[in-house]
Design a protein around this motif. Structure first.
Motif, PDB file in Angstrom:
ATOM      1  N   GLN A 278       0.846  -1.229   0.324  1.00  0.00           N
ATOM      2  CA  GLN A 278      -0.510  -0.020   0.101  1.00  0.00           C
ATOM      3  C   GLN A 278       0.770   1.690  -0.179  1.00  0.00           C
ATOM      4  N   ILE A 279       2.035   0.953   0.978  1.00  0.00           N
ATOM      5  CA  ILE A 279       2.900   2.318   1.112  1.00  0.00           C
ATOM      6  C   ILE A 279       3.553   2.720  -0.282  1.00  0.00           C
ATOM      7  N   ARG A 280       3.875   1.368  -1.891  1.00  0.00           N
ATOM      8  CA  ARG A 280       4.908   1.815  -3.080  1.00  0.00           C
ATOM      9  C   ARG A 280       3.717   2.475  -3.794  1.00  0.00           C
ATOM     10  N   ASN A 281       2.819   2.515  -3.295  1.00  0.00           N
ATOM     11  CA  ASN A 281       0.916   2.298  -4.322  1.00  0.00           C
ATOM     12  C   ASN A 281       0.520   3.931  -4.659  1.00  0.00           C
ATOM     13  N   LEU A 282       1.398   4.685  -2.749  1.00  0.00           N
ATOM     14  CA  LEU A 282       1.031   5.893  -2.650  1.00  0.00           C
ATOM     15  C   LEU A 282       1.000   6.426  -3.730  1.00  0.00           C
ATOM     16  N   GLY A 283       0.100   7.440  -4.052  1.00  0.00           N
ATOM     17  CA  GLY A 283       0.013   8.565  -5.189  1.00  0.00           C
ATOM     18  C   GLY A 283      -0.305   7.829  -6.981  1.00  0.00           C
ATOM     19  N   LEU A 284      -0.080   6.753  -7.107  1.00  0.00           N
ATOM     20  CA  LEU A 284       0.079   5.928  -8.339  1.00  0.00           C
ATOM     21  C   LEU A 284      -0.760   5.392  -8.868  1.00  0.00           C
ATOM     22  N   LEU A 285      -1.129   6.223 -10.400  1.00  0.00           N
ATOM     23  CA  LEU A 285      -2.946   6.229 -11.251  1.00  0.00           C
ATOM     24  C   LEU A 285      -3.543   4.722 -10.833  1.00  0.00           C
ATOM     25  N   GLY A 286      -4.454   4.763 -10.766  1.00  0.00           N
ATOM     26  CA  GLY A 286      -5.175   3.091 -10.757  1.00  0.00           C
ATOM     27  C   GLY A 286      -5.375   2.501  -9.063  1.00  0.00           C
ATOM     28  N   LYS A 287      -4.593   3.684  -7.950  1.00  0.00           N
ATOM     29  CA  LYS A 287      -3.918   2.671  -6.903  1.00  0.00           C
ATOM     30  C   LYS A 287      -4.800   3.846  -5.797  1.00  0.00           C
ATOM     31  N   GLU A 288      -5.592   4.158  -6.346  1.00  0.00           N
ATOM     32  CA  GLU A 288      -6.422   5.415  -5.541  1.00  0.00           C
ATOM     33  C   GLU A 288      -7.053   4.798  -3.949  1.00  0.00           C
ATOM     34  N   GLU A 289      -7.349   3.647  -3.976  1.00  0.00           N
ATOM     35  CA  GLU A 289      -7.763   2.688  -2.658  1.00  0.00           C
ATOM     36  C   GLU A 289      -7.102   2.780  -1.449  1.00  0.00           C
ATOM     37  N   ASP A 290      -5.758   2.058  -2.389  1.00  0.00           N
ATOM     38  CA  ASP A 290      -4.317   1.851  -1.449  1.00  0.00           C
ATOM     39  C   ASP A 290      -4.126   3.429  -0.701  1.00  0.00           C
ATOM     40  N   THR A 291      -4.301   4.085  -1.612  1.00  0.00           N
ATOM     41  CA  THR A 291      -3.702   5.396  -0.647  1.00  0.00           C
ATOM     42  C   THR A 291      -5.253   6.528  -0.148  1.00  0.00           C
ATOM     43  N   LYS A 292      -5.823   6.043   0.098  1.00  0.00           N
ATOM     44  CA  LYS A 292      -7.202   6.595   1.108  1.00  0.00           C
ATOM     45  C   LYS A 292      -7.491   5.294   2.208  1.00  0.00           C
ATOM     46  N   LYS A 293      -7.308   4.034   1.796  1.00  0.00           N
ATOM     47  CA  LYS A 293      -6.295   3.253   3.180  1.00  0.00           C
ATOM     48  C   LYS A 293      -4.947   3.812   3.952  1.00  0.00           C
ATOM     49  N   VAL A 294      -3.877   4.267   2.716  1.00  0.00           N
ATOM     50  CA  VAL A 294      -2.905   5.219   4.390  1.00  0.00           C
ATOM     51  C   VAL A 294      -2.947   5.891   4.749  1.00  0.00           C
ATOM     52  N   LEU A 295      -4.319   7.046   4.261  1.00  0.00           N
ATOM     53  CA  LEU A 295      -3.803   8.286   4.759  1.00  0.00           C
ATOM     54  C   LEU A 295      -4.571   8.562   5.544  1.00  0.00           C
ATOM     55  N   GLY A 296      -6.458   7.495   5.038  1.00  0.00           N
ATOM     56  CA  GLY A 296      -7.044   7.381   6.252  1.00  0.00           C
ATOM     57  C   GLY A 296      -8.668   8.230   5.617  1.00  0.00           C
ATOM     58  N   THR A 297      -7.986   8.887   4.378  1.00  0.00           N
ATOM     59  CA  THR A 297      -9.131   9.446   3.819  1.00  0.00           C
ATOM     60  C   THR A 297     -10.265   8.889   3.669  1.00  0.00           C
ATOM     61  N   PRO A 298     -11.582   9.371   2.900  1.00  0.00           N
ATOM     62  CA  PRO A 298     -13.083   8.450   2.684  1.00  0.00           C
ATOM     63  C   PRO A 298     -13.079   8.878   1.131  1.00  0.00           C
TER      64      PRO A 298
END
Length: 104
Positions: A84-104
């Motif tokens: 999930q950390i490696r996928n931060l900010g990548l296109l198509g990986k928005e779900e992982d970014t939301k889980k890591v940052l804790g945003t809805p």
């Protein structure tokens, strides 16, 4: 040392504290009434701390114990995975970014 001379000559490390204690005793006590010594307890405590460093040592031990406890604590249950950390900010990986940052 209470003599005022340090180990290698000059003013000793704790001599100013000793002078403060003596000044307090002179100002607050008399030959008939020694009850003024209670007012000098804080100055005397400072002098003893300068000589023996007991409070400083106790703080250092408490800090070391807290540091050791912190190191042995269990990891977070909701910690993000490495993927999930490696996928931060990548296109198509928005779900992982939301889980890591804790945003809805």
């Amino acid at each position: 040392m209470a003599s005022g001379y340090g180990m290698y000559g000059g003013v000793g490390r704790c001599f100013p504290f000793w002078q403060e204690v003596l000044g307090c005793y002179v100002a607050n006590t008399s030959g008939d009434d020694p009850s003024g010594k209670k007012k000098c307890a804080l100055a005397l405590e400072d002098y003893y701390e300068c000589l023996h460093h007991k409070k400083e040592h106790a703080r250092a031990v408490a800090l070391q114990e807290a540091y050791n406890r912190r190191g042995h604590s269990a990891p977070r249950d909701d910690a993000p995975t490495a993927n999930q950390i490696r996928n931060l900010g990548l296109l198509g990986k928005e779900e992982d970014t939301k889980k890591v940052l804790g945003t809805p």
